[in-house]
Design an enzyme around this catalytic site. Structure first.
Site, short mmCIF file in Angstrom:
data_model
loop_
_atom_site.label_atom_id
_atom_site.label_comp_id
_atom_site.label_asym_id
_atom_site.label_seq_id
_atom_site.Cartn_x
_atom_site.Cartn_y
_atom_site.Cartn_z
CG ASP A 11 -0.27 0.02 2.52
OD1 ASP A 11 0.98 -0.14 2.52
OD2 ASP A 11 -0.93 0.21 3.54
CD GLU A 43 24.08 21.75 -14.29
OE1 GLU A 43 24.40 20.79 -13.56
OE2 GLU A 43 23.05 21.76 -15.00
CG HIS A 51 16.44 17.86 -18.06
ND1 HIS A 51 16.83 16.59 -18.33
CD2 HIS A 51 17.49 18.43 -17.40
CE1 HIS A 51 18.06 16.39 -17.85
NE2 HIS A 51 18.47 17.48 -17.28
CE1 TYR A 77 31.57 14.39 -16.64
CE2 TYR A 77 31.40 14.87 -19.00
CZ TYR A 77 31.00 15.10 -17.69
OH TYR A 77 30.04 16.03 -17.43
CG HIS A 112 26.97 15.85 -20.92
ND1 HIS A 112 26.90 17.21 -20.79
CD2 HIS A 112 27.99 15.45 -20.11
CE1 HIS A 112 27.82 17.62 -19.92
NE2 HIS A 112 28.50 16.57 -19.50
CG ASP A 165 24.55 17.52 -11.55
OD1 ASP A 165 23.79 18.40 -11.10
OD2 ASP A 165 24.52 17.14 -12.74
CG ASP A 171 20.92 21.34 -13.03
OD1 ASP A 171 21.75 20.69 -12.36
OD2 ASP A 171 20.51 20.97 -14.15
CG HIS A 211 22.05 9.96 -15.99
ND1 HIS A 211 21.21 9.60 -17.02
CD2 HIS A 211 22.29 11.28 -16.15
CE1 HIS A 211 20.97 10.67 -17.76
NE2 HIS A 211 21.61 11.69 -17.26
NE ARG A 215 27.52 17.51 -14.85
CZ ARG A 215 27.55 16.20 -14.64
NH1 ARG A 215 28.29 15.42 -15.42
NH2 ARG A 215 26.86 15.65 -13.65
CG HIS A 268 18.96 21.27 -19.00
ND1 HIS A 268 18.25 21.72 -17.91
CD2 HIS A 268 20.08 20.67 -18.48
CE1 HIS A 268 18.89 21.39 -16.80
NE2 HIS A 268 20.01 20.76 -17.11
CD GLU A 271 24.12 20.40 -17.50
OE1 GLU A 271 24.50 19.38 -16.90
OE2 GLU A 271 22.93 20.77 -17.51
N1 GLY Z 1 21.35 17.41 -12.84
C1 GLY Z 1 20.71 17.20 -14.06
C2 GLY Z 1 21.36 17.94 -15.13
O1 GLY Z 1 22.40 18.52 -14.92
O2 GLY Z 1 20.86 18.04 -16.21
MN MN Z 2 23.01 19.24 -13.00
MN MN Z 3 21.66 20.41 -15.81
#
Ligand code: GLY
Ligand code: MN
Ligand code: MN
Length: 427
Positions: free
Chosen positions: A41, A398, A365, A387, A354, A262, A273, A245, A396, A358, A383
């Protein structure tokens, strides 16, 4: 509602902007998200529906917003339907919004109970020709379960097959892409909480701590500031940083490694972010610093390049060109690797695989049309990363940037990023 009250003028203005886009004799419906089941549940904590929040500031499950600007009966032009509070709910789930509270939050005068929805909706459908319904049109969304909105669409179309149906997302995305001053204030607030948590973590990290303990430091600072994680935090020591990820966050941080963080806060559903990469023992090695400075140069150049009129695709290409230069300088690519490379599979992708960034807002996102040029009021993440699994680390960085006619505004300009500053704060 954990956040401080927000001026309902935000939601009133958002509804006005939407209504201006709707065609004559139409209505729009927005549903809350489902409370998703887990095992037995159990349920997940409900994620408020971003469109419902944008238009009404309401986070409560099962709520339904109906907008029908041309309704003959003025009281039907803007209605919010809520679960009716009762003693049972009060005992088991606690407080539910009263009608007055919902009006104070949303600025909507007509707040009704869900039991009235069917009849009110039917009356409106008899008057209107067109219906805007909500669907998830994010290009990267993978939706395997039928959502509340999807069930609603099926149900309404079966019962009213002769109406004209339209995609609300087509109207909502351009509106949500351009942030108002109030929205920017909330995103700034989220960035401020993220900053405090990062400063706390700089004092905490040392050889031997586990990634999960670092995650806990962020959690402590976020929750006490009425915020939460904007997304699953990535706390990745050493080579874990090369797993884009990485979510396990269960490994020890060792001397000589760098730690990729991150992790960022969401406040009142507005997200920040952030990514920073820090040395576990407080000092970057020569090589780590070399790579770090390369990524920092790309970040700075690409923040400057976040200007109105830019196409996401071209912005990405610029970042890749800069990254290629830096990779050559770092000796990770040779001129031979680059000469005659397949433009569809450039060599630099081995180290930067990557997207550069965004749009950011009520979703991390966020929604928006990425095939359209950047416009003032958009918030973007920038970002870049490099790597290097063969060297056991990745970097990285960001930040979050607002596009303005006078150039980019970096919402994270006050979050330490210079390697010397990071080292000083860790001492
Ligand atoms: N933390 C998700 C991204 O950087 O897009
Ligand atoms: Mn991020
Ligand atoms: Mn991001």
């Amino acid at each position: 509602m954990r956040h401080h009250p927000i001026d309902p003028q935000l939601f009133i203005a958002n509804r006005e902007r939407l209504v201006q886009q709707m065609r004559g004799r139409s209505l729009a419906v927005v549903n809350a998200n489902d409370v998703l089941p887990t095992n037995a549940d159990g349920t997940l904590v409900m994620q408020p529906n971003s469109d419902l929040f944008y238009l009404a500031g309401v986070e409560q499950e099962e709520s339904i917003l109906v907008l029908a600007p041309d309704a003959f009966d003025e009281t039907q032009r803007e209605m919010l339907f809520l679960r009716e509070p009762n003693e049972h709910l009060k005992t088991w789930e606690g407080h539910k919004l009263s009608r007055d509270e919902a009006t104070r939050i949303s600025g909507i005068r007509q707040v009704r109970w869900l039991s009235e929805f069917r009849a009110e909706f039917h009356k409106l459908m008899c008057e209107m020709d067109r219906v805007y319904l909500n669907s998830n049109e994010h290009k990267r969304a993978v939706v395997e379960v039928e959502t509340r909105d999807a069930r609603f669409i099926r149900d309404v179309q079966a019962r009213y097959p002769l109406h004209r149906y339209h995609r609300l997302a087509q109207l909502m995305h351009p509106l949500r892409a351009v942030k108002s001053e109030t929205e920017l204030g909330l995103i700034r607030h989220a960035c401020g909480i993220t900053r405090r948590a990062f400063l706390r973590v700089l004092k905490f990290v040392k050889p031997g701590v586990n990634e999960c303990e670092v995650e806990a430091e962020f959690a402590h600072e976020f929750v006490r500031n009425r915020a939460k994680f904007a997304y699953n935090p990535i706390v990745a020591a050493g080579a874990n940083a090369c797993v884009l990820h990485y979510l396990q966050n269960d490994q020890p941080c060792r001397k000589g490694e760098v730690l990729l963080l991150d992790v960022a806060a969401s406040y009142a559903n507005y997200n920040s972010d952030l990514t920073r990469t820090i040395p576990v023992n407080g000092r970057f090695t020569r090589r780590q610093r070399q790579v770090y400075r390369a990524v920092l140069r790309i970040l700075r150049a690409m923040i400057r390049a976040t200007v109105p009129g830019k196409l996401h695709r071209d912005w990405q290409k610029e970042a890749e060109a800069l990254t290629q230069e830096e990779l050559l300088r770092l000796g990770l690519l040779t001129p031979r690797d680059v000469r005659g490379q397949d433009p569809a599979k450039p060599a630099l992708k081995k180290y930067f695989m990557h997207g550069l960034g965004h749009v950011l807002g009520l979703d991390v996102h966020d929604v928006g049309f990425m095939e359209q040029p950047f416009a003032p009021g958009w918030v973007l993440t920038v970002e870049p990363g490099i790597y290097i699994p063969e060297e056991g680390f990745g970097v990285r960085l960001e930040n979050n940037v607002v596009v303005t006619p006078d150039g980019p505004v970096d919402l994270m300009a006050d979050i330490p990023i210079e390697p010397d500053e990071i080292e000083a704060l860790m001492r």
